[in-house]
Design a protein around this motif. Structure first.
Motif, mmCIF file in Angstrom:
data_model
loop_
_atom_site.group_PDB
_atom_site.id
_atom_site.type_symbol
_atom_site.label_atom_id
_atom_site.label_comp_id
_atom_site.label_asym_id
_atom_site.label_seq_id
_atom_site.Cartn_x
_atom_site.Cartn_y
_atom_site.Cartn_z
ATOM 1 N N TRP A 111 61.332 88.331 24.725
ATOM 2 C CA TRP A 111 62.358 89.173 25.336
ATOM 3 C C TRP A 111 61.994 89.419 26.789
ATOM 4 O O TRP A 111 60.973 90.012 27.107
ATOM 5 N N HIS A 112 62.824 88.890 27.699
ATOM 6 C CA HIS A 112 62.575 88.960 29.144
ATOM 7 C C HIS A 112 61.219 88.342 29.507
ATOM 8 O O HIS A 112 60.604 88.724 30.501
ATOM 9 N N GLY A 113 60.758 87.405 28.673
ATOM 10 C CA GLY A 113 59.526 86.670 28.979
ATOM 11 C C GLY A 113 58.251 87.452 28.787
ATOM 12 O O GLY A 113 57.191 87.033 29.241
ATOM 13 N N GLN A 114 58.304 88.621 28.089
ATOM 14 C CA GLN A 114 57.117 89.460 27.955
ATOM 15 C C GLN A 114 56.926 89.897 26.506
ATOM 16 O O GLN A 114 57.849 89.828 25.684
ATOM 17 N N GLY A 115 55.703 90.384 26.226
ATOM 18 C CA GLY A 115 55.408 90.976 24.928
ATOM 19 C C GLY A 115 55.319 89.959 23.808
ATOM 20 O O GLY A 115 55.173 88.751 24.019
#
Length: 790
Positions: free
Chosen positions: A101-105
């Motif tokens: 998600w949005h390139g993170q986590g």
């Protein structure tokens, strides 16, 4: 080293599955740390095409997209992308796919959901959500990845549509540091072929330079730059690279930047030869290879300005530095989209100098990593030839304008004697002539009688033992039968130094000390904290880091550093170490010896005597009986001079004992007293474990008494102890100084020394009269020379 399985398969069509290839390399060559399947990154993610876009009834920023993903019906997906359009090619994460998600986590798994009241059956992805940011950089955070230029059918798995269906084998670099040829796809291909009983006949790229005009090259340092090649080429463009090249550079996680950049990375990863392309129109004058001038600056491709030293090798033109060779290229002469003429360079440098430059500047590149392995000079020509050949295939009208080769070394073949009996004896297996010759042929090694000619890319093979190792490795170490060696056994005599070190370790562990094993290095900041300088220490030519610049000359610095790191957890700490130290003599000779050292903290005002008692007990355990402690004239700057003493054994100084000066202790965040000692075990070993002399045990009672004397403050207790022992050597068994009392008011300029004296007769029980007479004699002896009875 990362290797593209697709590239391996391109050259070895019958290659085994990737898992079996990895196992072969593990069993015969090197550990394979990982196999990364690109396809797994795109599971349940497909190429889709938007057929219809409908406004969301409950949200102006959202759209309802009807997307063709290769199924019977269109898939409805709610999306907030800022660049959505009908007939656009998109990446669709279907139900069950994992995205960031949005390139993170942590990855999230796609599920059927309702967004503001409208059902959505998947997600149209942004580049960052599926790891494509470098391939498809976004203009804003709401932009989805636009795949309209991709010629794919809806429903095609995204890894296939984007040619990201490769498997990357990651070979452990540490296992192949001696094999420069293995830092290349060609080397790995050749190795896999040999393991599987095949001969990989590959001809390295080789351009004809006979009729090409000379390119002026001024090599001012041929002693460290053995070869430098420059090839000027015109009629080229920085267009997109072909799939064959992209496969190789993508396996190393390198993004495409146009063929004029990609082709040099291709040479690096495919041939294992670093190369570079300059824009020829930006070169001023002739190319020079020289040392940098002290303080000379250079702006690199990463937009960083570096200040160089006189030990750095640079490539320069008349206007200054254009490349820090082996490390990184320069921005001023970099190729661009308008470049049409280039100079291709390849070289062979002193690998130690290149490594030191990279470390000093804090620059780490794949090119530097390969140069550190000391690659062979022949590859410089083949690397340049590879680039020229590939570019001429892409640009048939391209011309080779000029060529220069500064070669300053012999490139003759390496030859090794062939000895089948030696191979069999060393490995312990009866190889046949045919088996050995077959293995050597697969390795590219030719035989002429008793002489073997080694291919230029195998610089690690230099003697008969190397040949034996290659035979055993290719045949398989698991094929060598384990046998118990036949050896002649004799009485084992333990080395005195080994026994002494083990005894010392046991002693201090039993007394509550922690046995440490610290680094063998020190640095200027640490020595400054001790009040010491770096004189007498050995500087490393190839420093691992700024904190590991010199070999330690004593164990005390690192013991105090360990004390500092652990003092917050335990106020009372006792640490010791038994290891080697290294010092530099005035004549330049290196002195290396074993040292035993310890430190301990204490809340007492005087910790010296506790440490002295420990050292005395330890020396007794080591069989040393003729020793004493002598006040120091000069002490190390970290020691409290008036609370330090030399440890003397048989008239030879073998160590020092004392307290760390409070000022130095505070430098290490310790506010209690610190006792310390260090012993030269190499000197001590000459006096340790003395032969035990037999003495009959007396059947009569042993007695002891204490005497205290007030003496001048500088009087040595050892001298009085010896004098007391000589009063009646037959009766006096031992004399021990057990207390020193000083009081500036009660005993100005003096101090009280207290001795415990053990007496025993071998022939009778001592009467009070004999004891009293002996005491009187001792008092007279001491008062005559040193002081009065207290």
């Amino acid at each position: 080293m990362k290797v593209s399985y697709k590239t391996l398969k391109r050259y070895l069509p019958d290659i085994k599955p990737v898992e079996e290839v990895a196992q072969d390399l593990i069993m015969h060559t090197a550990e394979v740390e990982d196999i990364h399947s690109q396809s797994k990154d795109f599971e349940n993610i497909v190429f889709g095409r938007i057929q219809e876009i409908i406004p969301h009834e409950n949200a102006d920023s959202l759209k309802v997209c009807m997307v063709d993903v290769g199924e019977d019906e269109l898939t409805q997906i709610v999306c907030g992308g800022s660049n959505l359009s009908v007939w656009q090619g998109v990446a669709v994460a279907k139900i069950g796919a994992s995205v960031l998600w949005h390139g993170q986590g942590e990855p999230i798994v796609m599920k059927k959901t309702a967004i503001r009241g409208v059902e959505s059956f998947g997600m149209i992805c942004a580049a960052e959500e599926i790891g494509l940011s470098e391939d498809f950089p976004a203009k804003d955070e709401k932009e989805i990845v636009d795949l309209s230029s991709i010629a794919a059918t809806p429903g095609t798995p995204l890894d296939i549509a984007l040619s990201k269906d490769d498997a990357i084998l990651e070979v452990d670099n540490k296992a192949i540091n001696h094999r420069p040829d293995m830092f290349s796809h060609i080397g790995v291909i050749r190795e896999i072929a040999a393991i599987n009983g095949q001969t990989f006949d590959y001809e390295y790229a080789h351009i004809d330079t006979t009729n090409i005009p000379d390119l002026p090259i001024d090599n001012q340092i041929p002693e460290v730059v053995n070869r430098y090649i420059g090839l000027k080429m015109s009629g080229v463009q920085n267009t997109e690279s072909p799939e064959e090249i992209l496969e190789v550079i993508h396996s190393h996680g390198v993004a495409s930047k146009g063929i004029l950049v990609d082709i040099t990375n291709y040479s690096l990863y495919f041939y294992g030869q670093p190369t570079h392309c300059f824009d020829a129109d930006k070169i001023v004058g002739n190319i020079q290879i020289r040392y940098a001038r002290e303080g000379e600056t250079f702006v690199a491709l990463n937009d960083t300005s570096y200040e160089l030293s006189k030990d750095d090798i640079v490539i320069a033109d008349d206007d200054g530095v254009i490349a820090l060779w082996g490390v990184i290229g320069g921005k001023r002469t970099a190729v661009s989209d308008t470049t049409t003429s280039i100079i291709i360079e390849g070289a062979h440098f002193n690998h130690a100098i290149v490594r030191n430059t990279g470390k000093r500047l804090g620059v780490r590149t794949d090119s530097l990593n390969v140069f550190e392995k000391d690659i062979v000079p022949q590859m410089a020509f083949h690397g340049v030839s590879l680039i020229a050949t590939k570019l001429r295939e892409m640009f048939p009208s391209a011309q080779l304008e000029s060529y220069g080769d500064s070669l300053h070394m012999n490139l003759g073949p390496t030859q090794v004697p062939y000895d089948l009996d030696y191979i069999n004896q060393l490995i312990g297996k009866a190889y046949t002539q045919d088996t050995v010759e077959n293995i050597l042929h697969r390795l590219g090694i030719s035989r002429d009688g008793d002489i073997l000619s080694i291919p230029f890319w195998r610089k690690d093979i230099t003697n008969k033992s190397d040949i034996a190792e290659e035979v055993a490795r290719l045949d398989g170490y698991d094929q060598v039968t384990a046998t118990i060696p036949r050896v002649n056994l004799w009485a084992v005599v333990q080395d005195t130094s080994y026994t002494m070190k083990q005894t010392a370790r046991d002693f201090f562990v039993q007394h509550g000390f922690y046995d440490l094993y610290t680094y063998s290095f020190v640095h200027a900041e640490l020595m400054t904290k001790l009040g010491e300088d770096m004189s007498g220490l050995i500087e490393l030519k190839n420093q691992l880091s700024e904190e590991q610049s010199h070999m330690r000359g004593s164990l005390i610095p690192n013991l105090l550093l360990s004390l500092e790191k652990n003092i917050r957890d335990s106020r009372h700490l006792q640490l010791f170490e038994v290891e080697r130290v290294f010092t530099l003599e005035k004549d330049g000779k290196i002195n290396e010896y074993d040292e035993l050292a310890a430190v301990m903290t204490s809340e007492k005002q005087v910790v010296y005597y506790d440490m002295q008692n420990l050292v005395s007990e330890c020396l007794h355990e080591l069989g040393v009986d003729n020793y004493f402690f002598e006040p120091v004239e000069t002490a190390p700057s970290y020691a409290h001079r008036t609370r330090s003493a030399h440890i003397v054994v048989r008239g030879k100084i073998i160590g020092i004992i004392g307290e760390i000066h409070p000022k130095i202790a505070r430098n290490f965040d310790v506010h209690d007293r610190i006792g310390f000692f260090s012993l030269n075990l190499s000197l001590l070993s000459e006096s340790s474990f003395n032969l035990i002399r037999y003495k009959e045990i007396s059947q009569y009672q042993e007695n002891n008494f204490d005497l205290s004397f007030v003496v001048e403050k500088n009087t040595k207790g050892r001298e009085i102890s010896l004098a007391i022992s000589k009063v009646n050597p037959t009766l006096i068994q031992k004399v021990e100084l057990f207390d020193i009392y000083e009081d500036a008011l009660r005993l100005p300029g003096k101090r009280s020394l207290s001795f415990k004296i053990w007496i025993q007769s071998e022939s009778e029980t001592l009467s009070d009269e004999v004891k009293n007479t002996l005491i009187q004699d001792i008092v007279k002896k001491v008062e005559k020379k040193w002081g009065i009875l207290r």
